[in-house]
Scaffold this motif. Structure first.
Motif, short mmCIF file in Angstrom:
data_model
loop_
_atom_site.label_atom_id
_atom_site.label_comp_id
_atom_site.label_asym_id
_atom_site.label_seq_id
_atom_site.Cartn_x
_atom_site.Cartn_y
_atom_site.Cartn_z
N GLY A 1 0.82 -1.22 0.00
CA GLY A 1 0.00 0.00 0.00
C GLY A 1 0.84 1.26 0.00
N VAL A 2 1.91 1.27 0.80
CA VAL A 2 2.81 2.44 0.84
C VAL A 2 3.48 2.63 -0.52
CG1 VAL A 2 4.97 3.31 1.83
CG2 VAL A 2 3.22 2.34 3.32
N LEU A 3 3.94 1.54 -1.11
CA LEU A 3 4.59 1.63 -2.43
C LEU A 3 3.64 2.18 -3.48
CD1 LEU A 3 7.04 1.00 -4.23
CD2 LEU A 3 6.10 -1.30 -4.56
N LEU A 4 2.40 1.69 -3.50
CA LEU A 4 1.42 2.17 -4.47
C LEU A 4 1.04 3.62 -4.21
CD1 LEU A 4 -0.95 -0.94 -4.77
CD2 LEU A 4 0.64 -0.08 -6.49
N VAL B 1 1.42 6.03 -7.30
CA VAL B 1 0.19 5.94 -8.08
C VAL B 1 0.02 7.13 -9.03
CG1 VAL B 1 -1.23 7.10 -6.32
CG2 VAL B 1 -2.29 5.50 -7.93
N THR B 2 0.48 8.32 -8.62
CA THR B 2 0.35 9.50 -9.50
C THR B 2 1.13 9.30 -10.79
OG1 THR B 2 0.06 10.95 -7.57
CG2 THR B 2 0.67 11.98 -9.65
N ASP B 3 2.40 8.89 -10.67
CA ASP B 3 3.23 8.65 -11.85
C ASP B 3 2.73 7.45 -12.64
OD1 ASP B 3 4.85 10.78 -11.14
OD2 ASP B 3 6.21 9.52 -9.97
N LEU B 4 2.23 6.43 -11.93
CA LEU B 4 1.73 5.23 -12.60
C LEU B 4 0.52 5.55 -13.46
CD1 LEU B 4 1.94 2.15 -12.97
CD2 LEU B 4 0.48 1.90 -10.94
N VAL B 5 -0.42 6.30 -12.92
CA VAL B 5 -1.62 6.66 -13.68
C VAL B 5 -1.26 7.58 -14.84
CG1 VAL B 5 -3.81 7.92 -13.55
CG2 VAL B 5 -3.18 6.33 -11.74
#
Length: 414
Positions: free
Chosen positions: A338-341, A345-349
């Protein structure tokens, strides 16, 4: 080497290969369920925290925390009013303004716009717009220059760039020899800003002196914008300050313009957190079913341990250790995931949007155009601690059931 008996046997039971593969499968499902529940909860709450932060920093960094406007007429001696307001310790800064609503036209494109007449120096103290200039300089707004600073989306919709001349149409009629005509004024684009919010598509800035000429205000300003140390205290503080001023004034604050958006985010955060927390409860029930099946499978082993002198308390702790190990492993891995995501998540999306060639969050629909995330370690601690606590309570009944096993009954048919 000394080993606590219950912990040692419990860990051996947890790591041992089982003849009943279904029990091992249920144990794995329990751990994965807990892991996914914790990870999803951390990720979603981080995203909601991100939206909350963007609302405070971007939206409320652009709109006034509070405004004090004249009751019927413009505020003539606004400098004196501003100096009195700034004496309050809760106030950071003030800035005068004149607002106008109209339409901007350029190259056949027409767009409704909110025009704010501001003092560039004073506005920089109460707004973040000067820090988010894409093109041009905020200081290019000069008295008498009739320059305009447009939001990025507004400029793109109109097709206007630096140096282009756009026409502002006000919903007020002027009487001339040609008859009744709308009030028009041409402005030169001297800057473009972007805060990544819906304001980019509907907001434009001009110098306050130009706004006064445009609205035919001979003296003074329409109101004074006030920025507070704590925006959540702004509604009460603004009214308390206004009550001490001489004369009649109208006071407004951000809760009237964007308060419903902030309340919606807070409500969604609580409801989504509650719904996702049910995943953790489901995983805890899986731990209960896993331990019940383990107890049933290990009845003969429990009976042998009892005949060798193990007390009911020892037996209970053995099976509690198994459940706690499953809960701890699921919680730890889920928290790490959860911490990693949450951090990526901003860059991933953004990467997914780039690959697919589409935008998930359009600023025409949502108040920001990207997926924000802010990891709160307090949330991680609460989620992790709650998951461990739920896992602990889930072990109590199966472990108690194991401690009640009677050796004679368990070994009768062995």
């Amino acid at each position: 080497m000394f080993r606590p008996f219950s912990i040692y046997v419990g860990l051996r039971y947890t790591a041992a290969k089982r003849s009943n593969h279904f029990i091992s499968f249920i144990s794995l499902v329990s751990m994965l369920g807990l892991m996914l529940g914790v990870a999803a909860l951390i990720l979603v709450l981080s995203v909601m925290n991100g939206f909350d932060r963007e609302l405070k920093d971007r939206i409320l960094g652009m709109v006034p925390h509070a405004t004090i406007t004249g009751y019927e007429n413009p505020i003539a001696d606004w400098q004196q009013l501003a100096s009195v307001v700034e004496q309050d310790s809760r106030v950071i800064a003030t800035a005068p303004f004149i607002n106008a609503q109209g339409m901007l036209t350029y190259s056949g494109q027409v767009r409704g716009v909110m025009v704010q007449g501001v003092d560039p120096v004073a506005e920089s103290k109460v707004s973040i717009v000067s820090q988010h200039m894409l093109n041009g300089e905020w200081s290019n707004l000069k008295s008498g220059g009739f320059g305009v600073v447009l939001g990025d989306l507004l400029a793109r919709y109109l097709g206007a760039r630096i140096g282009d001349k756009v026409t502002l149409v006000l919903p007020e009629a002027s009487i001339s020899v040609a008859g009744v005509t709308p009030r028009l004024k041409r402005f030169t684009v001297v800057g473009i800003f972007s805060v990544g919010a819906e304001l980019d598509s509907s907001l434009a800035y001009i110098h306050i002196d130009d706004a006064a000429r445009l609205k035919r205000i001979r003296e003074g300003v329409e109101g004074v914008r006030v920025t507070f140390q704590d925006l959540f205290k702004a509604p009460v503080a603004a009214r308390e300050i206004t009550s001490t001023l001489d004369g009649y004034f109208l006071v407004s604050d951000w809760t009237r313009t964007h308060g419903n958006l902030f309340q919606a985010i807070q409500m969604e955060k609580k409801m989504i957190g509650l719904l996702l927390f049910l995943i953790v409860f489901v995983a805890a029930f899986n731990i209960v079913s896993t331990l019940v099946m383990v107890v049933t499978d290990k009845k003969s082993d429990i009976a042998i341990l009892r005949t060798l002198g193990a007390t009911p308390g020892m037996i209970m702790r053995i099976f509690m250790v198994q459940g706690i190990v499953i809960g701890f492993a699921g919680t730890l891995i889920g928290a790490a995931l959860g911490v990693l995501l949450a951090l990526t998540v901003t860059d991933l999306v953004a990467w997914i949007e780039q690959v697919l060639g589409m935008q998930f969050l359009s600023s025409d629909v949502y108040f920001i155009s990207y997926l924000p995330s802010r990891l709160d370690w307090n949330d991680v601690g609460v989620i992790g601690g709650s998951a461990l606590l739920i896992s602990f309570f889930a072990t109590l009944y199966p472990a108690w059931k194991a401690s009640r096993t009677q050796p004679a009954e368990a070994l009768r048919y062995e």
